[in-house]
Design a protein around this motif. Structure first.
Motif, PDB file in Angstrom:
ATOM      1  N   GLY A 172       0.774  -1.220   0.000  1.00 33.41           N
ATOM      2  CA  GLY A 172       0.000   0.000   0.000  1.00 33.41           C
ATOM      3  C   GLY A 172       0.811   1.277   0.000  1.00 33.41           C
ATOM      4  N   ARG A 173       0.090   2.344   0.113  1.00 38.55           N
ATOM      5  CA  ARG A 173       0.641   3.685  -0.011  1.00 38.55           C
ATOM      6  C   ARG A 173       1.733   3.993   1.012  1.00 38.55           C
ATOM      7  NH1 ARG A 173      -1.597   7.865  -2.740  1.00 38.55           N
ATOM      8  NH2 ARG A 173      -3.514   6.652  -3.029  1.00 38.55           N
ATOM      9  N   GLN A 174       1.525   3.579   2.254  1.00 43.01           N
ATOM     10  CA  GLN A 174       2.489   3.915   3.304  1.00 43.01           C
ATOM     11  C   GLN A 174       3.846   3.271   3.039  1.00 43.01           C
ATOM     12  OE1 GLN A 174       1.009   3.222   7.276  1.00 43.01           O
ATOM     13  NE2 GLN A 174       2.965   3.711   8.258  1.00 43.01           N
ATOM     14  N   GLU A 175       3.839   1.988   2.676  1.00 41.89           N
ATOM     15  CA  GLU A 175       5.099   1.302   2.353  1.00 41.89           C
ATOM     16  C   GLU A 175       5.779   1.960   1.161  1.00 41.89           C
ATOM     17  OE1 GLU A 175       5.441  -3.168   2.495  1.00 41.89           O
ATOM     18  OE2 GLU A 175       3.275  -2.982   2.707  1.00 41.89           O
ATOM     19  N   TRP A 176       4.980   2.299   0.154  1.00 39.99           N
ATOM     20  CA  TRP A 176       5.509   2.904  -1.073  1.00 39.99           C
ATOM     21  C   TRP A 176       6.179   4.241  -0.782  1.00 39.99           C
ATOM     22  CZ3 TRP A 176       6.889   2.549  -5.978  1.00 39.99           C
ATOM     23  CH2 TRP A 176       6.771   3.626  -6.846  1.00 39.99           C
ATOM     24  N   GLU A 177       5.514   5.086  -0.025  1.00 34.90           N
ATOM     25  CA  GLU A 177       6.067   6.408   0.262  1.00 34.90           C
ATOM     26  C   GLU A 177       7.329   6.324   1.118  1.00 34.90           C
ATOM     27  OE1 GLU A 177       2.871   8.733   1.860  1.00 34.90           O
ATOM     28  OE2 GLU A 177       1.894   8.970  -0.105  1.00 34.90           O
ATOM     29  N   ALA A 178       7.342   5.379   2.058  1.00 35.67           N
ATOM     30  CA  ALA A 178       8.547   5.185   2.871  1.00 35.67           C
ATOM     31  C   ALA A 178       9.710   4.723   2.001  1.00 35.67           C
ATOM     32  CB  ALA A 178       8.275   4.178   3.980  1.00 35.67           C
ATOM     33  N   PHE A 179       9.408   3.887   1.014  1.00 38.09           N
ATOM     34  CA  PHE A 179      10.425   3.391   0.086  1.00 38.09           C
ATOM     35  C   PHE A 179      10.948   4.530  -0.793  1.00 38.09           C
ATOM     36  CE2 PHE A 179      11.145   1.713  -4.273  1.00 38.09           C
ATOM     37  CZ  PHE A 179      12.288   0.974  -4.031  1.00 38.09           C
ATOM     38  N   LEU A 180      10.049   5.291  -1.387  1.00 37.76           N
ATOM     39  CA  LEU A 180      10.460   6.380  -2.268  1.00 37.76           C
ATOM     40  C   LEU A 180      11.358   7.381  -1.555  1.00 37.76           C
ATOM     41  CD1 LEU A 180       7.407   7.453  -4.478  1.00 37.76           C
ATOM     42  CD2 LEU A 180       9.437   6.143  -5.128  1.00 37.76           C
ATOM     43  N   ALA A 181      11.097   7.593  -0.279  1.00 38.76           N
ATOM     44  CA  ALA A 181      11.897   8.558   0.489  1.00 38.76           C
ATOM     45  C   ALA A 181      13.354   8.126   0.596  1.00 38.76           C
ATOM     46  CB  ALA A 181      11.300   8.733   1.881  1.00 38.76           C
ATOM     47  N   LYS A 182      13.627   6.833   0.398  1.00 32.34           N
ATOM     48  CA  LYS A 182      14.991   6.302   0.527  1.00 32.34           C
ATOM     49  C   LYS A 182      15.686   6.109  -0.824  1.00 32.34           C
ATOM     50  CE  LYS A 182      13.510   3.745   4.649  1.00 32.34           C
ATOM     51  NZ  LYS A 182      13.214   2.399   5.199  1.00 32.34           N
ATOM     52  N   VAL A 183      14.971   6.333  -1.922  1.00 28.78           N
ATOM     53  CA  VAL A 183      15.541   6.097  -3.252  1.00 28.78           C
ATOM     54  C   VAL A 183      16.173   7.384  -3.777  1.00 28.78           C
ATOM     55  CG1 VAL A 183      15.072   5.412  -5.630  1.00 28.78           C
ATOM     56  CG2 VAL A 183      13.831   4.311  -3.753  1.00 28.78           C
ATOM     57  N   PRO A 184      17.449   7.362  -4.141  1.00 29.19           N
ATOM     58  CA  PRO A 184      18.093   8.558  -4.707  1.00 29.19           C
ATOM     59  C   PRO A 184      17.393   8.993  -5.990  1.00 29.19           C
ATOM     60  CG  PRO A 184      19.727   6.905  -4.099  1.00 29.19           C
ATOM     61  CD  PRO A 184      18.397   6.235  -3.999  1.00 29.19           C
ATOM     62  N   GLU A 185      17.411  10.280  -6.265  1.00 27.90           N
ATOM     63  CA  GLU A 185      16.676  10.813  -7.405  1.00 27.90           C
ATOM     64  C   GLU A 185      17.233  10.356  -8.745  1.00 27.90           C
ATOM     65  OE1 GLU A 185      18.974  15.160  -7.609  1.00 27.90           O
ATOM     66  OE2 GLU A 185      16.874  15.039  -7.009  1.00 27.90           O
ATOM     67  N   GLN A 186      18.476   9.884  -8.767  1.00 27.63           N
ATOM     68  CA  GLN A 186      19.067   9.421 -10.023  1.00 27.63           C
ATOM     69  C   GLN A 186      18.737   7.959 -10.325  1.00 27.63           C
ATOM     70  OE1 GLN A 186      20.781  10.115  -7.296  1.00 27.63           O
ATOM     71  NE2 GLN A 186      22.475   8.690  -6.960  1.00 27.63           N
ATOM     72  N   VAL A 187      17.950   7.319  -9.470  1.00 22.79           N
ATOM     73  CA  VAL A 187      17.551   5.925  -9.670  1.00 22.79           C
ATOM     74  C   VAL A 187      16.103   5.891 -10.144  1.00 22.79           C
ATOM     75  CG1 VAL A 187      17.215   3.674  -8.589  1.00 22.79           C
ATOM     76  CG2 VAL A 187      19.142   5.117  -7.895  1.00 22.79           C
ATOM     77  N   LEU A 188      15.862   5.299 -11.310  1.00 23.27           N
ATOM     78  CA  LEU A 188      14.497   5.196 -11.828  1.00 23.27           C
ATOM     79  C   LEU A 188      13.754   4.060 -11.123  1.00 23.27           C
ATOM     80  CD1 LEU A 188      14.647   5.603 -15.723  1.00 23.27           C
ATOM     81  CD2 LEU A 188      13.636   7.146 -14.056  1.00 23.27           C
ATOM     82  N   VAL A 189      12.539   4.355 -10.688  1.00 25.11           N
ATOM     83  CA  VAL A 189      11.684   3.351 -10.055  1.00 25.11           C
ATOM     84  C   VAL A 189      10.530   3.066 -11.009  1.00 25.11           C
ATOM     85  CG1 VAL A 189      10.257   2.765  -8.078  1.00 25.11           C
ATOM     86  CG2 VAL A 189      12.286   4.198  -7.763  1.00 25.11           C
ATOM     87  N   VAL A 190      10.504   1.854 -11.568  1.00 28.40           N
ATOM     88  CA  VAL A 190       9.487   1.467 -12.544  1.00 28.40           C
ATOM     89  C   VAL A 190       8.412   0.665 -11.821  1.00 28.40           C
ATOM     90  CG1 VAL A 190       9.031   0.326 -14.735  1.00 28.40           C
ATOM     91  CG2 VAL A 190      11.268   1.402 -14.323  1.00 28.40           C
ATOM     92  N   HIS A 191       7.232   1.249 -11.687  1.00 23.79           N
ATOM     93  CA  HIS A 191       6.116   0.634 -10.965  1.00 23.79           C
ATOM     94  C   HIS A 191       5.161   0.035 -12.001  1.00 23.79           C
ATOM     95  CE1 HIS A 191       2.323   0.596  -8.555  1.00 23.79           C
ATOM     96  NE2 HIS A 191       3.139   0.342  -7.561  1.00 23.79           N
ATOM     97  N   ASP A 192       5.218  -1.272 -12.141  1.00 21.02           N
ATOM     98  CA  ASP A 192       4.418  -1.993 -13.127  1.00 21.02           C
ATOM     99  C   ASP A 192       3.071  -2.333 -12.498  1.00 21.02           C
ATOM    100  OD1 ASP A 192       3.314  -3.653 -15.032  1.00 21.02           O
ATOM    101  OD2 ASP A 192       5.125  -4.865 -15.309  1.00 21.02           O
ATOM    102  N   GLU A 193       2.025  -1.671 -12.970  1.00 21.65           N
ATOM    103  CA  GLU A 193       0.695  -1.867 -12.403  1.00 21.65           C
ATOM    104  C   GLU A 193      -0.260  -2.438 -13.452  1.00 21.65           C
ATOM    105  OE1 GLU A 193      -0.846   2.662 -12.162  1.00 21.65           O
ATOM    106  OE2 GLU A 193       0.983   2.288 -11.003  1.00 21.65           O
TER     107      GLU A 193
END
Length: 364
Positions: A172-193
Motif C-alpha cells: 500500500g501507499r504507506q510502504e511505497w512512500e517510505a520506500f520512495l523517500a529512501k531512493v536517490p533521485e538518479q535511480v528510476l523506479v518502474v512501478h508496473d501496475e
C-alpha cells in the motif's frame, strides 16, 4: 556458439509463455480445452473494440500513425495527465525494453525482486546489464525495506510489480512512500501496475499519482488484462515528459498497428465491459479462495485476476495431469515456486471445471 554470442545471451533462459489451446488439443487429442494460464480476460475484448478493429483492418495497407496521436491524447485525458507524459508500446514489455536500453549502461546495475515477474530479469540480462535480486518477505510480498537497503552507487533502475505477478500480492501507499523517500533521485523506479484495474483495496495507489513529485517514478500499464486486448500487444507508460522525450528517441517508428491504436481507443470508451470484467473477476477470486483450500492448497493473497496456489506437491506433475483433462494452468517451478500453480480467473463455468479437474487429479 560462444565465440559469436556474448556470455549473458548464452546463459539467458527465455520466457516460457502459457501453453496454447490449439497445441494442447493437438498434442493430447482433445477438444474444448480451457486456458487459465496467462491471466487473459475470459470475456474477450470489448465488442466496441472488435468493431473498431474490423473497420481499421481496411487500412492496414497503410503505415500507422507513428505518434499514435489520437490514442495518446485520449489516454492522457483518461488519466488526467499531459500527452507528452505518455508513451505507448507494443505491450508494456516493449517499454520495459526501452527503459533499460535508454537509461542504463553495462556499468549500471538494476535491482529486482526475486520470484517476481521474470520478464524484468530476462530483459535486463538480454541487454547485458548486471542485476541484483532481493528475496520476498513472508506471504510472497515485496520487501521494500530490504530493496531500499540494497541500493548502491551503481544502481540505476528498480523494477516493481504491484500487484505482483505471479503471486498477486500488493503493498500500500504507506510502504511505497517510505520506500520512495529512501531512493536517490538518479535511480528510476518502474512501478508496473498491469493489474491496477482489478485491485479493490482502499490503501492501493497508482504511480501516476507520484511521478510529478518524484520525476524518477515511472508507471506502466497495459490493455492486455482488463481490456482483453492481449493479442494486440498494447501497453503504455506514464512518466516525466523529459523521460518520455528520451524514450521517443529509442522507440522504433510504427511500433503500434492501426488496429491496435483503434482498438485501444474503443476499449477505453467501453466502461461497461470493464465493469463486467471486474465483477466477474471478483466472483472468481472468491470462488477460488473458498474452494482451493478445501483441496489442500495454500493461496497467496491475490489482488489480481489469478491466484498462486501451493499444493505441496510437484507443480509440473499436477500441470501435466490437468492438461490431460483439457485444463491449462501455469506451473511456477521456473519462478522459484516448485509446488505452486498460477491459475487465472475464467468464466464461472471454467473456474468450476478447473476445481473439479484438480479434485480428480489430487485424488488419483
Amino acid at each position: 556458439m560462444r565465440p559469436l554470442v556474448p556470455p549473458y545471451i548464452e546463459t539467458l533462459k527465455p520466457y516460457v509463455p502459457g501453453k496454447p489451446i490449439e497445441e494442447t488439443e493437438r498434442e493430447y487429442g482433445l477438444t474444448g480445452v480451457i486456458k487459465l494460464a496467462s491471466n487473459e480476460n475470459p470475456l474477450g475484448p470489448s465488442p466496441k473494440a472488435i468493431e473498431a478493429m474490423r473497420v481499421a483492418s481496411q487500412k492496414v495497407h497503410l503505415y500507422p500513425d507513428a505518434s499514435s496521436y489520437s490514442l495518446v491524447r485520449r489516454l492522457a485525458e483518461h488519466l488526467g495527465v499531459k500527452p507528452e507524459e505518455v508513451v505507448l508500446g507494443c505491450g508494456s514489455n516493449e517499454i520495459i525494453e526501452l527503459l533499460i536500453r535508454t537509461f542504463t549502461t553495462p556499468e549500471d546495475e538494476v535491482l529486482l525482486c526475486k520470484g517476481s515477474f521474470p520478464a524484468y530479469r530476462i530483459s535486463v540480462q538480454a541487454h547485458g546489464r548486471p542485476f541484483a535480486e532481493v528475496p520476498m518477505r513472508e506471504g510472497y510480498r515485496y520487501d521494500l525495506e530490504a530493496m531500499a537497503k540494497a541500493i548502491n552507487p551503481r544502481t540505476r533502475m528498480i523494477f516493481i510489480a504491484n500487484p505482483d505477478n505471479p503471486t498477486g500480492t500488493t503493498f500500500g501507499r504507506q510502504e511505497w512512500e517510505a520506500f520512495l523517500a529512501k531512493v536517490p533521485e538518479q535511480v528510476l523506479v518502474v512501478h508496473d501496475e498491469a493489474y491496477f484495474e482489478f485491485v479493490d483495496w482502499p490503501d492501493y495507489f497508482s504511480a501516476v499519482e507520484y511521478f510529478r513529485k518524484h520525476p524518477n517514478v515511472v508507471a506502466l500499464r497495459t490493455f492486455s488484462k482488463i481490456y482483453g486486448l492481449a493479442g494486440l500487444r498494447l501497453g503504455y507508460g506514464v512518466m516525466d515528459a523529459r523521460l518520455v522525450a528520451y524514450l521517443q528517441r529509442t522507440r522504433m517508428p510504427f511500433n503500434l498497428t492501426i488496429p491496435a491504436q483503434m482498438g485501444g481507443l474503443a476499449a477505453l470508451e467501453d466502461t461497461e465491459h470493464v465493469r463486467r470484467t471486474r465483477e466477474l473477476n471478483s466472483d472468481g477470486l472468491r470462488y477460488y479462495q473458498t474452494e482451493l483450500p478445501k483441496l489442500g492448497a495454500k493461496l497467496a493473497e491475490s489482488h489480481a485476476n489469478f491466484v498462486l496456489a501451493d499444493f505441496g506437491r510437484p507443480a509440473m506433475e499436477l500441470y501435466e495431469k490437468l492438461l490431460r483433462k483439457g485444463v491449462i494452468v501455469r506451473p511456477m517451478a521456473g519462478n522459484g515456486y516448485p509446488t505452486s500453480l498460477r491459475i487465472s480467473v475464467g468464466t464461472r463455468e471454467e473456474n468450476v471445471r478447473c476445481v473439479t479437474a484438480l479434485r480428480e487429479v489430487l485424488a488419483s
